[in-house]
Design a protein around this motif. Structure first.
Motif, short mmCIF file in Angstrom:
data_model
loop_
_atom_site.label_atom_id
_atom_site.label_comp_id
_atom_site.label_asym_id
_atom_site.label_seq_id
_atom_site.Cartn_x
_atom_site.Cartn_y
_atom_site.Cartn_z
N ILE A 51 57.95 40.81 125.59
CA ILE A 51 58.10 41.70 124.43
C ILE A 51 57.05 41.38 123.36
CG2 ILE A 51 59.63 42.38 122.55
CD1 ILE A 51 60.38 43.45 125.34
N GLU A 52 56.77 40.11 123.16
CA GLU A 52 55.76 39.72 122.17
C GLU A 52 54.38 40.25 122.55
OE1 GLU A 52 57.28 35.59 120.12
OE2 GLU A 52 56.25 35.46 122.05
N ARG A 53 54.10 40.34 123.85
CA ARG A 53 52.81 40.87 124.29
C ARG A 53 52.62 42.33 123.89
NH1 ARG A 53 52.95 38.47 130.48
NH2 ARG A 53 52.79 36.24 129.91
N LYS A 54 53.71 43.03 123.66
CA LYS A 54 53.64 44.41 123.20
C LYS A 54 53.41 44.50 121.70
CE LYS A 54 56.54 47.45 124.67
NZ LYS A 54 55.53 48.43 125.16
N GLU A 111 62.48 47.98 116.39
CA GLU A 111 62.08 47.45 117.69
C GLU A 111 62.47 45.99 117.83
OE1 GLU A 111 60.16 49.07 115.65
OE2 GLU A 111 58.98 50.63 116.67
N THR A 115 65.25 44.97 120.66
CA THR A 115 64.83 44.20 121.82
C THR A 115 65.47 42.81 121.84
OG1 THR A 115 62.82 43.57 120.59
CG2 THR A 115 62.63 45.37 122.18
N LYS A 230 58.66 45.32 133.22
CA LYS A 230 57.34 44.73 133.43
C LYS A 230 56.25 45.79 133.35
CE LYS A 230 58.27 42.79 137.37
NZ LYS A 230 58.14 42.01 138.62
N ASP A 232 56.29 48.52 131.57
CA ASP A 232 56.12 48.86 130.16
C ASP A 232 55.34 47.77 129.42
OD1 ASP A 232 56.51 50.36 127.75
OD2 ASP A 232 58.12 48.98 127.21
N CYS A 233 55.53 46.52 129.83
CA CYS A 233 54.85 45.39 129.18
C CYS A 233 53.50 45.08 129.83
CB CYS A 233 55.74 44.15 129.23
SG CYS A 233 57.28 44.30 128.28
N ARG A 234 53.06 45.91 130.78
CA ARG A 234 51.78 45.73 131.47
C ARG A 234 51.68 44.36 132.13
NH1 ARG A 234 52.33 50.25 130.02
NH2 ARG A 234 50.81 51.62 129.04
N SER A 235 52.72 43.98 132.85
CA SER A 235 52.73 42.67 133.51
C SER A 235 53.20 42.82 134.94
CB SER A 235 53.65 41.71 132.75
OG SER A 235 53.68 40.45 133.38
#
Length: 274
Positions: A51-54, A111, A115, A230, A232-235
């Protein structure tokens, strides 16, 4: 990658069987509960890191600490009130809002709050049902059946999908998941459920087949749900703790829906027979 996946799978199987046998034969309950609590903590860390990566600001370590209170309270059989989970959620929301007030910045508040609460419920609350399942009559066998059925579905989906997969299931969520693999997962779950009759002989094979199919469906939904997060978080993976398999979330995703469903269903059947 296949060799690493096999080694990781063998390690997880050995670990799971070991803690279950310690529980069953030596009445050592804490290794099993400690493993579940560790997986919850690691799963929360992975989720909040994604989530932090977003770019969403959350109180990661506060969320992990609160999330660990759920399995710890279940393990110690602590209940402040009857149905304490609702009170817990209300208090949690209150504290999260207070933390947001202290930030003096309203940007991303919705958000962050959403989350943080979702992660605690999704990872901690759902996975904690395995500890609740253990406390039911014949709980050790029920946990064994849950793991056997759910993870057999994962193995079946992977093996059949890798060998025979041609038609994508939901390509925009997980391009590698196929209709053939999903069908293979269902078959493996049903076969594992039939083998699980050894844990509860008083349930008929037809009953176990129904349980296997139901948990097979829920397990696949759990897998797809984590894939959606994943994506959505591009992982690609939630973490790297298990070489060839990914992170803790990649391991427990299929159990997040099957554990509560199996717990409630078996609670109903056991109470009905008593």
């Amino acid at each position: 990658m296949t060799v690493k996946r096999i080694i990781s799978a063998l390690f997880l199987i050995t670990l799971s069987v070991s803690v279950i046998l310690l529980d069953y034969h030596f009445k050592m309950h804490w290794p099993f509960s400690f493993l579940i609590i560790f997986l919850i903590g690691a799963g929360l860390y992975e989720f909040f890191t994604l989530i932090e990566r977003k770019g969403i600001k959350i109180y990661k370590y506060f969320g992990i600490a609160v999330g660990l209170l759920i399995p710890l309270s279940i393990y110690h059989k602590f209940e402040l009130t009857k149905g304490w989970e609702l009170l817990f959620i209300v208090l949690l929301l209150l504290i999260i809002f207070l933390l947001q007030f202290a930030r003096r910045d309203s940007r991303g508040a919705v958000e962050g709050i959403s989350t943080l609460l979702f992660g605690i419920l999704y990872i901690s609350w759902l996975f904690s049902f395995i500890i609740k399942l253990r406390y039911l009559p014949q709980g050790t066998g029920l946990v064994g059946a849950l793991l056997l059925i759910t993870k057999s579905g994962d193995i079946g989906a992977y093996l059949i999908g890798t060998r025979f997969g041609r038609r994508p299931l939901i390509a925009w969520i997980s391009p590698k998941k196929s209709i053939e693999g999903t069908a293979g997962g269902f078959i493996f779950s049903v076969l594992a459920a039939l083998a699980s009759k050894v844990f509860l002989p008083w349930l008929s094979y037809a009953h176990w087949a129904m349980v296997g199919l139901s948990l097979g469906v829920l397990g696949q939904l759990g897998d797809l749900s984590e894939s959606l997060i994943k994506r959505d978080c591009r992982s690609k993976d939630s973490g790297l703790i298990f070489p060839g398999m990914g992170g803790v979330m990649d391991i427990i995703d299929s159990l997040l829906f099957t554990a509560p469903a199996f717990y409630f269903y078996m609670s109903f059947l056991i109470n009905k027979t008593l």
